[in-house]
Every structure is written in C-alpha cells, then in structure tokens.
Scaffold this active site. Structure first.
Site, PDB file in Angstrom:
ATOM      1  N   SER A 140      -9.046   2.592  14.163  1.00 49.51           N
ATOM      2  CA  SER A 140      -9.848   3.800  14.349  1.00 49.51           C
ATOM      3  C   SER A 140     -11.048   3.425  15.209  1.00 49.51           C
ATOM      4  O   SER A 140     -11.401   2.244  15.299  1.00 49.51           O
ATOM      5  CB  SER A 140     -10.359   4.295  12.987  1.00 49.51           C
ATOM      6  OG  SER A 140     -11.368   5.278  13.134  1.00 49.51           O
ATOM      7  N   TYR A 153     -15.302   3.235   4.769  1.00 46.03           N
ATOM      8  CA  TYR A 153     -14.157   3.534   5.656  1.00 46.03           C
ATOM      9  C   TYR A 153     -14.250   2.658   6.913  1.00 46.03           C
ATOM     10  O   TYR A 153     -13.252   2.052   7.337  1.00 46.03           O
ATOM     11  CB  TYR A 153     -14.119   5.026   6.024  1.00 46.03           C
ATOM     12  CG  TYR A 153     -12.976   5.352   6.973  1.00 46.03           C
ATOM     13  CD1 TYR A 153     -11.649   5.226   6.562  1.00 46.03           C
ATOM     14  CD2 TYR A 153     -13.229   5.760   8.287  1.00 46.03           C
ATOM     15  CE1 TYR A 153     -10.592   5.500   7.443  1.00 46.03           C
ATOM     16  CE2 TYR A 153     -12.186   6.041   9.162  1.00 46.03           C
ATOM     17  CZ  TYR A 153     -10.864   5.909   8.736  1.00 46.03           C
ATOM     18  OH  TYR A 153      -9.829   6.177   9.602  1.00 46.03           O
TER      19      TYR A 153
HETATM   20  P1  NDP Z   1      -2.892  12.099   7.477  1.00 47.81           P
HETATM   21  O1  NDP Z   1      -3.682  12.352   6.242  1.00 47.81           O
HETATM   22  O2  NDP Z   1      -2.311  13.254   8.185  1.00 47.81           O
HETATM   23  O3  NDP Z   1      -1.735  11.037   7.175  1.00 47.81           O
HETATM   24  C1  NDP Z   1      -1.948   9.937   6.363  1.00 47.81           C
HETATM   25  C2  NDP Z   1      -0.606   9.296   6.037  1.00 47.81           C
HETATM   26  O4  NDP Z   1      -0.843   8.110   5.255  1.00 47.81           O
HETATM   27  C3  NDP Z   1       0.278  10.207   5.230  1.00 47.81           C
HETATM   28  O5  NDP Z   1       1.600  10.122   5.706  1.00 47.81           O
HETATM   29  C4  NDP Z   1       0.197   9.635   3.821  1.00 47.81           C
HETATM   30  O6  NDP Z   1       1.427   9.800   3.136  1.00 47.81           O
HETATM   31  C5  NDP Z   1      -0.019   8.147   4.095  1.00 47.81           C
HETATM   32  N1  NDP Z   1      -0.686   7.520   2.966  1.00 47.81           N
HETATM   33  C6  NDP Z   1      -1.959   7.733   2.546  1.00 47.81           C
HETATM   34  N2  NDP Z   1      -2.185   7.040   1.409  1.00 47.81           N
HETATM   35  C7  NDP Z   1      -1.035   6.364   1.127  1.00 47.81           C
HETATM   36  C8  NDP Z   1      -0.645   5.494   0.098  1.00 47.81           C
HETATM   37  N3  NDP Z   1      -1.485   5.166  -0.909  1.00 47.81           N
HETATM   38  N4  NDP Z   1       0.608   4.982   0.103  1.00 47.81           N
HETATM   39  C9  NDP Z   1       1.463   5.315   1.096  1.00 47.81           C
HETATM   40  N5  NDP Z   1       1.157   6.128   2.116  1.00 47.81           N
HETATM   41  C10 NDP Z   1      -0.088   6.660   2.124  1.00 47.81           C
HETATM   42  O7  NDP Z   1      -3.864  11.299   8.450  1.00 47.81           O
HETATM   43  P2  NDP Z   1      -3.670  10.660   9.916  1.00 47.81           P
HETATM   44  O8  NDP Z   1      -2.318  10.872  10.426  1.00 47.81           O
HETATM   45  O9  NDP Z   1      -4.813  11.121  10.712  1.00 47.81           O
HETATM   46  O10 NDP Z   1      -3.922   9.130   9.555  1.00 47.81           O
HETATM   47  C11 NDP Z   1      -3.020   8.088   9.902  1.00 47.81           C
HETATM   48  C12 NDP Z   1      -3.834   6.847  10.222  1.00 47.81           C
HETATM   49  O11 NDP Z   1      -4.665   7.101  11.348  1.00 47.81           O
HETATM   50  C13 NDP Z   1      -4.759   6.391   9.092  1.00 47.81           C
HETATM   51  O12 NDP Z   1      -4.732   4.991   9.013  1.00 47.81           O
HETATM   52  C14 NDP Z   1      -6.135   6.860   9.583  1.00 47.81           C
HETATM   53  O13 NDP Z   1      -7.180   6.080   9.046  1.00 47.81           O
HETATM   54  C15 NDP Z   1      -5.981   6.672  11.076  1.00 47.81           C
HETATM   55  N6  NDP Z   1      -6.896   7.411  11.923  1.00 47.81           N
HETATM   56  C16 NDP Z   1      -6.975   8.781  11.857  1.00 47.81           C
HETATM   57  C17 NDP Z   1      -7.836   9.456  12.685  1.00 47.81           C
HETATM   58  C18 NDP Z   1      -8.032  10.941  12.627  1.00 47.81           C
HETATM   59  O14 NDP Z   1      -9.060  11.432  13.168  1.00 47.81           O
HETATM   60  N7  NDP Z   1      -7.124  11.704  12.057  1.00 47.81           N
HETATM   61  C19 NDP Z   1      -8.640   8.732  13.690  1.00 47.81           C
HETATM   62  C20 NDP Z   1      -8.485   7.313  13.643  1.00 47.81           C
HETATM   63  C21 NDP Z   1      -7.625   6.694  12.806  1.00 47.81           C
HETATM   64  P3  NDP Z   1       1.588  10.287   1.618  1.00 47.81           P
HETATM   65  O15 NDP Z   1       0.363  11.062   1.248  1.00 47.81           O
HETATM   66  O16 NDP Z   1       2.836  11.090   1.607  1.00 47.81           O
HETATM   67  O17 NDP Z   1       1.721   9.001   0.857  1.00 47.81           O
HETATM   68  C1  8X3 Z   2     -10.954   8.673  11.827  1.00 41.67           C
HETATM   69  C2  8X3 Z   2     -11.990   9.078  12.806  1.00 41.67           C
HETATM   70  O1  8X3 Z   2     -14.486   9.450  13.136  1.00 41.67           O
HETATM   71  O2  8X3 Z   2     -13.573  10.096  11.004  1.00 41.67           O
HETATM   72  O3  8X3 Z   2     -10.793   7.310  11.745  1.00 41.67           O
HETATM   73  O4  8X3 Z   2     -13.839   7.790  11.531  1.00 41.67           O
HETATM   74  S1  8X3 Z   2     -13.540   9.100  12.073  1.00 41.67           S
END
Ligand code: NDP
Ligand code: 8X3
Length: 255
Positions: A140, A153
């Site tokens: 991220s 985080y």
């Molecule tokens: P979502 O919430 O849409 O997706 C998160 C995914 O992670 C889901 O598929 C969820 O599946 C899975 N997950 C969460 N907790 C668990 C767990 N304990 N065990 C197994 N699976 C888990 O978020 P994003 O797609 O945005 O996030 C994906 C990645 O991208 C993360 O690592 C996030 O930190 C990162 N990210 C996101 C950004 C954003 O702005 N959205 C920016 C930068 C990074 P389920 O709940 O079915 O288990």
């Molecule tokens: C997700 C983006 O800006 O919330 O990693 O950290 S931010």
C-alpha cells in the site's frame, strides 16, 4: 514444463483479489482462489471455470493450521503453484494510538503480516524446489508513508514492504521473482471494513475525485507477471492522479 500456469490468490472474494483472479483467467492462468466467504468463492469459480480451471480454498489466513492443511492438501493438478498473490488484508479502524483498539491492532498484524507469512511459507517450497515462480505482495502507499491515525495499518504495510525485500534476497538463488505493488486509494470494500460497516464514512473516502478501480491494480499485476524471465518488477506504487499523498487528494478531479 507446462506453459499453463497456476496462481494462488488470497483475498479473492472482493476488490483487488477478485479483479486479479478475473484478469488472470483472461491470461489463461489456472486459479486457486482463497478467502473466508465460501459463497463468493463459489460464485467466482462458476463465473471463471469456462475459461480456466478454478479451485476454491476457504480459510482464515490467521489460522496457521488451516493455512498449512488447506494448501498442503490441494488436489494433484493444483499442487504446482507458479504465482502467489498475497493480497488478503484490510485496515481495521482509523484511530490515534491512544484511542486505538487492541482487537483492531491484532487483526491488522495477524492478517496483513502474519497471514502473508504463513501463506508464503506454505506455498513457496515448491517454487524453491523448481527454481521458478512469482510472489507478488500487495502492500500500500501506507507501506511508504505514515499518515495521521494510520499508525498500525501503516506498520503492517511497512512490514509487507520489508518482507518483500527479504523474500527477494532469500529467494534470489532460486530465480523466484518477488515484487510488491503499493496502491493508493482504490474503491473496494476496504473502507467498509475499516469503518466497520459505516457506509457513509466509507463512501466519503472516495467522494470528489476518481479513485483507482480494482481492475487498475489487477492490470498492473498482470504486467508484473508477464515480463520476460530476466525482468523483475520489484516495487510499484500506483495512485489515482488526484492523489499526491495519503492526505493530499485534489478533490473534484474526474476523468
Ligand atoms: P477488500 O475488503 O475489498 O478485500 C479484502 C480481501 O481480503 C477480501 O477478499 C477478504 O476476504 C480478504 N481477507 C480479509 N481478511 C482475511 C482473513 N482474515 N483471512 C482470509 N482472507 C481475508 O479490500 P481490497 O481489495 O481493497 O484489499 C486487498 C488488499 O489491498 C489488502 O491487502 C489491502 O490492504 C490492500 N490495499 C487496498 C487499498 C485500497 O484503497 N482499497 C490500497 C492499498 C492497498 P474474506 O473477507 O472473504 O475472507
Ligand atoms: C489503503 C490506502 O490510504 O487507506 O492501503 O492507507 S490507505
């Protein structure tokens, strides 16, 4: 060796992981899609199985035993994993350290850091033995900067950055290509999870500008894994054009 590849993607039930699974299917990559929400995995399997072979694994990445037993008991044709996308993760809460909840801290460190380590340890021995493979870790911009109330985080994502660099060193003798992708604001279920279902607050995060879409990140991951064998994309930061830093976002910028 077969030219058909198999990828294991964590967090494929939503957002970036789901979009990556769909983009990989377009590349004819067979899939092992993971997440806790089994129904969603089955829906995605149904959607993609006309194009590629899809296997679902439902486990919580925090559950060490489940991670090793699920990945360790994959059916034969899914045992050779060529590409690992460590994507599962979330932010839980947005609070100062003094006001933060210990449960939220545990969730972020256990899922974003320890879960990624468990899955990597379960998957990579095969890559090491075959002397090939890809590991793509989803970090991220929070891995690159620390923003107000982002404390734990950001620490979890800084750890992902460090682990990625460590993996690249440790796997260097085996020709395994290791890279991290660091997105800025992507509109997914991320803010819904961070703000514990407070939809208004979650929606507010992406108001007034065009955020990234999950497909933008999936597209970049496809780029990373389709470079020629001598090329490794080690680190990629992608932000919406409206976003300069986590806290500097030029609102009213749409494309
Ligand atoms: P979502 O919430 O849409 O997706 C998160 C995914 O992670 C889901 O598929 C969820 O599946 C899975 N997950 C969460 N907790 C668990 C767990 N304990 N065990 C197994 N699976 C888990 O978020 P994003 O797609 O945005 O996030 C994906 C990645 O991208 C993360 O690592 C996030 O930190 C990162 N990210 C996101 C950004 C954003 O702005 N959205 C920016 C930068 C990074 P389920 O709940 O079915 O288990
Ligand atoms: C997700 C983006 O800006 O919330 O990693 O950290 S931010």
């Amino acid at each position: 060796m077969s030219t058909i590849k198999t990828a294991l993607i964590t967090g494929a039930t939503s957002g970036i992981g789901r979009a990556t699974a769909i983009a990989f299917a377009e590349q004819n990559i067979n899939l092992i899609i993971c997440g806790r929400r089994k129904e969603r995995l089955l829906e995605l399997q149904y959607q993609l199985q006309e194009k590629v072979e899809v296997h679902t694994l439902s486990f919580d990445v925090r559950d060490k035993k489940a991670v090793f037993s699920e990945i360790g008991s994959l059916p034969g044709k899914y045992r050779q994993i060529d590409i690992l996308v460590n994507n599962a993760g979330n932010a839980h809460g947005l609070d100062s350290l003094q006001e933060g909840s210990i449960e939220d801290w545990d969730a972020m460190m256990d899922i974003n850091v320890k879960g990624l380590l468990y899955v990597s340890k379960a998957v990579t021995p095969g890559m090491i033995a075959r002397k090939s493979g890809f590991v793509i870790n989803v970090g991220s911009t929070a891995a690159k900067e620390v923003y107000p109330k982002g404390n734990v985080y950001c620490a979890s994502k800084h750890a992902v950055d460090a682990i990625t660099q460590g993996m690249r060193i440790d796997f260097n003798p085996y020709g395994i290509r290791v890279g991290a992708i660091h997105p800025g604001l992507v509109e997914t279920e991320f803010s819904n999870v961070r703000f514990k279902g407070d939809k208004d607050r979650a929606d507010q995060t992406y108001k007034g500008f065009e955020p990234l879409h999950s497909e933008d990140i999936a597209d970049a991951i496809v780029f990373m894994i389709t470079r020629p064998p001598h090329v490794t994309i080690g680190d990629m930061v992608i932000v919406p054009t409206a976003q300069a830093t986590t806290t500097i976002v030029h609102k009213e910028l749409y494309y």
